[in-house]
Design an enzyme around this catalytic site. Structure first.
Site, mmCIF file in Angstrom:
data_model
loop_
_atom_site.group_PDB
_atom_site.id
_atom_site.type_symbol
_atom_site.label_atom_id
_atom_site.label_comp_id
_atom_site.label_asym_id
_atom_site.label_seq_id
_atom_site.Cartn_x
_atom_site.Cartn_y
_atom_site.Cartn_z
ATOM 1 N N TYR A 99 0.843 -1.197 0.000
ATOM 2 C CA TYR A 99 0.000 0.000 0.000
ATOM 3 C C TYR A 99 0.882 1.252 0.000
ATOM 4 O O TYR A 99 0.555 2.229 -0.671
ATOM 5 C CB TYR A 99 -0.929 0.003 1.217
ATOM 6 N N ASN A 121 -13.115 -0.814 -5.024
ATOM 7 C CA ASN A 121 -12.956 -1.436 -6.343
ATOM 8 C C ASN A 121 -14.188 -2.285 -6.662
ATOM 9 O O ASN A 121 -14.443 -3.279 -5.990
ATOM 10 C CB ASN A 121 -11.694 -2.309 -6.341
ATOM 11 N N CYS A 129 -6.839 -5.908 -7.332
ATOM 12 C CA CYS A 129 -6.423 -5.289 -6.072
ATOM 13 C C CYS A 129 -5.892 -6.311 -5.065
ATOM 14 O O CYS A 129 -5.257 -5.927 -4.082
ATOM 15 C CB CYS A 129 -7.560 -4.470 -5.477
ATOM 16 N N HIS A 130 -6.085 -7.595 -5.328
ATOM 17 C CA HIS A 130 -5.518 -8.618 -4.436
ATOM 18 C C HIS A 130 -3.990 -8.586 -4.454
ATOM 19 O O HIS A 130 -3.351 -9.097 -3.549
ATOM 20 C CB HIS A 130 -6.038 -10.015 -4.798
ATOM 21 N N GLU A 156 -1.944 -17.303 -8.423
ATOM 22 C CA GLU A 156 -1.039 -16.603 -9.339
ATOM 23 C C GLU A 156 0.400 -17.064 -9.161
ATOM 24 O O GLU A 156 1.119 -17.246 -10.139
ATOM 25 C CB GLU A 156 -1.136 -15.086 -9.139
#
Length: 163
Positions: A99, A121, A129-130, A156
């Protein structure tokens, strides 16, 4: 379900996406042909596994195989929110940004302001945003819940290592 409200054609659909050993329930809301909102949750066993084209495309976006522009979408938000969301979309597949780093990226001195923008979002998966995490990689803040955030990041990482 389709309805007309304020001259908008609003359509809500539910999709299921298998991911690792889980199934994500994706609730999509469409307005006039554009995807405007996604809600993610864990699904039990879906009764109907009929796969839709959108579920397939969302799955390919999650896998890093498809660009988000392959789905017509509109993200409604303030200028600052859109700036944060655009920067979030530039985080590469399998990548992470804190962040604080995101706040620097968008020229804002407040990681909390970035967190609030990401909390708003409307299109998780499309606006990934993850991939924004706390200091030292801590999992904090995700409108769909930290369990789903952890699942998406693990997915991912696994896909990135298989390339």
């Amino acid at each position: 379900m389709v309805r007309i409200c304020d001259n908008k054609v609003i359509k809500k659909e539910i999709y299921y996406i298998p991911i690792l050993n889980h199934t994500l329930k994706v609730q999509g809301q469409w307005e006039n042909g554009f995807l405007v909102r996604i809600k993610l949750d864990f699904a039990g066993e879906p009764e109907d596994w009929a796969s839709s084209a959108l579920a397939h495309r969302l799955g390919e976006i999650l896998e890093g195989k498809l660009n988000r522009s392959s789905i017509p979408f509109k993200a409604k938000g303030t200028a600052f929110q859109k700036k944060v969301w655009d920067a979030t979309c530039r985080i590469p597949f399998g990548g992470l940004m804190s962040y604080s780093e995101m706040a620097s990226e968008v020229g804002c001195g407040s990681p909390r302001a970035v967190g609030q923008a990401l909390k708003s979002n409307p299109l998780p998966i499309i606006i990934p945003c993850h991939r924004v995490v706390g200091k030292n990689g801590n999992l904090v803040g995700f409108s769909c819940g930290l369990e789903i955030k952890a699942l998406l990041l693990r997915f991912e990482a696994n896909r990135k290592n298989c390339r």
